[in-house]
Design a protein around this motif. Structure first.
Motif, PDB file in Angstrom:
ATOM      1  N   ASP A  31       0.806  -1.229   0.000  1.00  0.00           N
ATOM      2  CA  ASP A  31       0.000   0.000   0.000  1.00  0.00           C
ATOM      3  C   ASP A  31       0.836   1.274   0.000  1.00  0.00           C
ATOM      4  OD1 ASP A  31      -2.448  -1.470   0.178  1.00  0.00           O
ATOM      5  OD2 ASP A  31      -2.014  -1.814   2.291  1.00  0.00           O
ATOM      6  N   LYS A  32       1.956   1.260   0.738  1.00  0.00           N
ATOM      7  CA  LYS A  32       2.729   2.488   0.879  1.00  0.00           C
ATOM      8  C   LYS A  32       4.108   2.171   1.431  1.00  0.00           C
ATOM      9  CE  LYS A  32      -0.629   3.749   3.429  1.00  0.00           C
ATOM     10  NZ  LYS A  32      -1.617   4.510   4.208  1.00  0.00           N
ATOM     11  N   SER A  62       2.199  10.225   7.220  1.00  0.00           N
ATOM     12  CA  SER A  62       0.776  10.514   7.003  1.00  0.00           C
ATOM     13  C   SER A  62      -0.119  10.036   8.141  1.00  0.00           C
ATOM     14  CB  SER A  62       0.297   9.867   5.694  1.00  0.00           C
ATOM     15  OG  SER A  62       0.434   8.451   5.752  1.00  0.00           O
ATOM     16  N   GLU A  63       0.395   9.135   8.963  1.00  0.00           N
ATOM     17  CA  GLU A  63      -0.397   8.622  10.074  1.00  0.00           C
ATOM     18  C   GLU A  63       0.375   8.837  11.369  1.00  0.00           C
ATOM     19  OE1 GLU A  63      -2.251   4.844   9.482  1.00  0.00           O
ATOM     20  OE2 GLU A  63      -2.096   4.970   7.296  1.00  0.00           O
ATOM     21  N   LYS A 114      -1.605  -3.202   4.475  1.00  0.00           N
ATOM     22  CA  LYS A 114      -2.621  -3.309   5.517  1.00  0.00           C
ATOM     23  C   LYS A 114      -3.619  -4.401   5.176  1.00  0.00           C
ATOM     24  CE  LYS A 114      -2.699   1.113   7.870  1.00  0.00           C
ATOM     25  NZ  LYS A 114      -3.575   2.175   8.405  1.00  0.00           N
ATOM     26  N   PRO A 150       1.319   6.432  14.089  1.00  0.00           N
ATOM     27  CA  PRO A 150       1.313   5.081  14.659  1.00  0.00           C
ATOM     28  C   PRO A 150       1.454   5.105  16.177  1.00  0.00           C
ATOM     29  CG  PRO A 150       2.846   5.250  12.821  1.00  0.00           C
ATOM     30  CD  PRO A 150       2.435   6.637  13.168  1.00  0.00           C
ATOM     31  N   ILE A 201      -0.978  -4.552  10.204  1.00  0.00           N
ATOM     32  CA  ILE A 201      -0.038  -4.071   9.205  1.00  0.00           C
ATOM     33  C   ILE A 201       1.030  -5.137   8.986  1.00  0.00           C
ATOM     34  CG2 ILE A 201      -0.412  -1.630   9.697  1.00  0.00           C
ATOM     35  CD1 ILE A 201       2.269  -1.632  11.192  1.00  0.00           C
ATOM     36  N   TYR A 227       6.005   7.065   3.981  1.00  0.00           N
ATOM     37  CA  TYR A 227       4.670   7.629   3.780  1.00  0.00           C
ATOM     38  C   TYR A 227       3.754   7.272   4.944  1.00  0.00           C
ATOM     39  CZ  TYR A 227       0.320   8.937   1.470  1.00  0.00           C
ATOM     40  OH  TYR A 227      -0.882   9.532   1.168  1.00  0.00           O
ATOM     41  N   TYR A 228       3.853   6.053   5.418  1.00  0.00           N
ATOM     42  CA  TYR A 228       3.020   5.607   6.541  1.00  0.00           C
ATOM     43  C   TYR A 228       3.306   6.430   7.793  1.00  0.00           C
ATOM     44  CZ  TYR A 228       1.075   2.494  10.112  1.00  0.00           C
ATOM     45  OH  TYR A 228       0.375   1.977  11.167  1.00  0.00           O
ATOM     46  N   ILE A 237       4.723  -1.205   3.454  1.00  0.00           N
ATOM     47  CA  ILE A 237       3.636  -1.511   4.376  1.00  0.00           C
ATOM     48  C   ILE A 237       2.417  -1.988   3.584  1.00  0.00           C
ATOM     49  CG2 ILE A 237       2.046  -0.579   6.106  1.00  0.00           C
ATOM     50  CD1 ILE A 237       4.888  -0.653   7.127  1.00  0.00           C
TER      51      ILE A 237
END
Length: 387
Positions: free
Chosen positions: A79-80, A88-89, A129, A91, A134, A84-85, A127
């Motif tokens: 996915d990324k 953008s998020e 999901k 965790p 993950i 980027y994970y 990553i």
């Protein structure tokens, strides 16, 4: 790869593009048209072969078949990237711990097989999901090397020596200089990024270990990913060990320290370290012991500790009198000429003392400055003390 209604570009790197279609399971990685000289074709095929040789490891990106006609191979679609994970998020600490543990355990097995990655970064960890979980995959073995093979491809391109923010200094001089310790350098900076969003910021609970891992001199680093993982595991246990904290405080009371004291200091974030200095005069002596014990073998890390104390002392000292312990720490560093502390280290100590003495107008700190001047200090350091 024809870009029609079926296939579209998902991403790209220095040498290859990645394509996907409506099938969410697979992607195709293809060498760029303008990169198809003999050396790059050889490198691209080696990337596939090394990755394929590691297929028994569940956290190495699965690759399925190589097509020599189209200079491409099929791989699991993710996915990324990890970058980027993380960017953008947000965790959780549990997720960050899982990611680090997975990366280290996987690279430990890669190193056990005698293989170097040589291009580890948050861009080359993927990553995927699924089912509220993950899955982490290490990819891009394009400049990887098997230590069992005498020769390996070496490129003259800058992007053929690894991504500069993550590549070890000796590797930037040439791939032939790489070792497992070079991958360790990259892993230390990846862990920094996972916790702080910066490869250089090691102000987290494993900061001391990452500073060791990313030492400019490879002889000071952990020898391979397995040793790095073990140190992280040990530190994790120490962080959760209240008994260790009580033992260290007893050592502070007695003024006698050992490796438990060093481990405790290394388990503290930079803010926690400064809080302890503020609250306990005895902790000042512990830090001085630690600085003197480890300066000769790891001066870079000791400098970072003092830099962080310099940065955080203003934040943690809520009352004027709380600056006195910081002043005492700085004075003891500046008055000790036996270890030959670097100018950078002494300058940071002088800035701490100057802040306490003149920014906060603490008479205790001003007396320490007078004492230093009466004993004679170098002009560059003396110039920092401006009343």
């Amino acid at each position: 790869m024809e870009q029609d209604n079926k296939w579209y570009q998902l991403g790209h790197g220095g040498f290859a593009n990645v394509y996907g279609n409506d099938n969410e399971t697979y992607a195709i990685k293809q060498l760029k048209t303008d990169m198809r000289d003999h050396g790059n074709i050889s490198r691209f095929k080696r990337e596939y072969e090394i990755t394929k040789s590691l297929e028994e490891l569940c956290n190495i990106i699965p690759v399925y078949n190589f097509n020599p006609k189209t200079y491409s191979y099929t791989m699991l679609r993710c996915d990324k990237t990890l970058k980027y994970y993380l960017d953008s998020e947000n965790p959780s600490d549990e997720e960050r711990t899982l990611i680090i543990d997975t990366i280290l355990r996987t690279m430990e097995k890669v190193h056990e097989k005698g293989i170097l990655h040589r291009d580890l970064s948050v861009n080359n960890i993927l990553i995927k999901k699924g089912n509220s979980e993950i899955y982490i995959y290490i990819s891009d073995f394009g400049i990887g090397k098997s230590l069992e093979i005498e020769s390996s491809y070496q490129t003259q391109f800058t992007n053929g020596i690894g991504q500069n923010d993550f590549a070890a200094p000796e590797q930037l001089l040439g791939l032939k200089n790489s070792s497992k310790a070079s991958d360790v350098f990259s892993l230390g900076r990846i862990i920094n990024y996972i916790y702080t969003g910066s490869v250089d910021d090691s102000s987290h609970k494993y900061g001391a270990i990452c500073d060791k891992a990313s030492s400019k001199n490879n002889k000071y680093r952990q020898s391979d990913a397995g040793v790095l993982r073990q140190e992280i595991e040990h530190q994790k246990e120490l962080n959760d060990n209240d008994r260790l904290k009580n033992q260290v405080f007893e050592q502070i009371r007695r003024g006698r320290y050992d490796d438990r004291s060093a481990n405790y200091i290394q388990s503290l974030s930079s803010l926690e370290l400064s809080e302890n200095i503020k609250n306990q005069q005895g902790f000042v002596q512990l830090v001085i012991w630690y600085v003197e014990k480890y300066y000769r073998t790891n001066s870079d890390y000791i400098l970072k500790i003092i830099e962080r104390i310099n940065k955080n002392c203003v934040e943690v000292a809520n009352r004027f009198e709380e600056a006195d312990n910081f002043a005492s720490l700085a004075y003891q560093i500046l008055s000790n000429s036996k270890l030959g502390y670097s100018y950078e280290l002494r300058a940071n100590a002088a800035e701490i003392l100057n802040w306490a003495a003149f920014d906060l107008n603490r008479f205790y700190a001003q007396d320490l400055v007078k004492d230093l001047k009466s004993g004679g200090i170098e002009p560059l350091i003396e110039a920092i003390f401006e009343e």
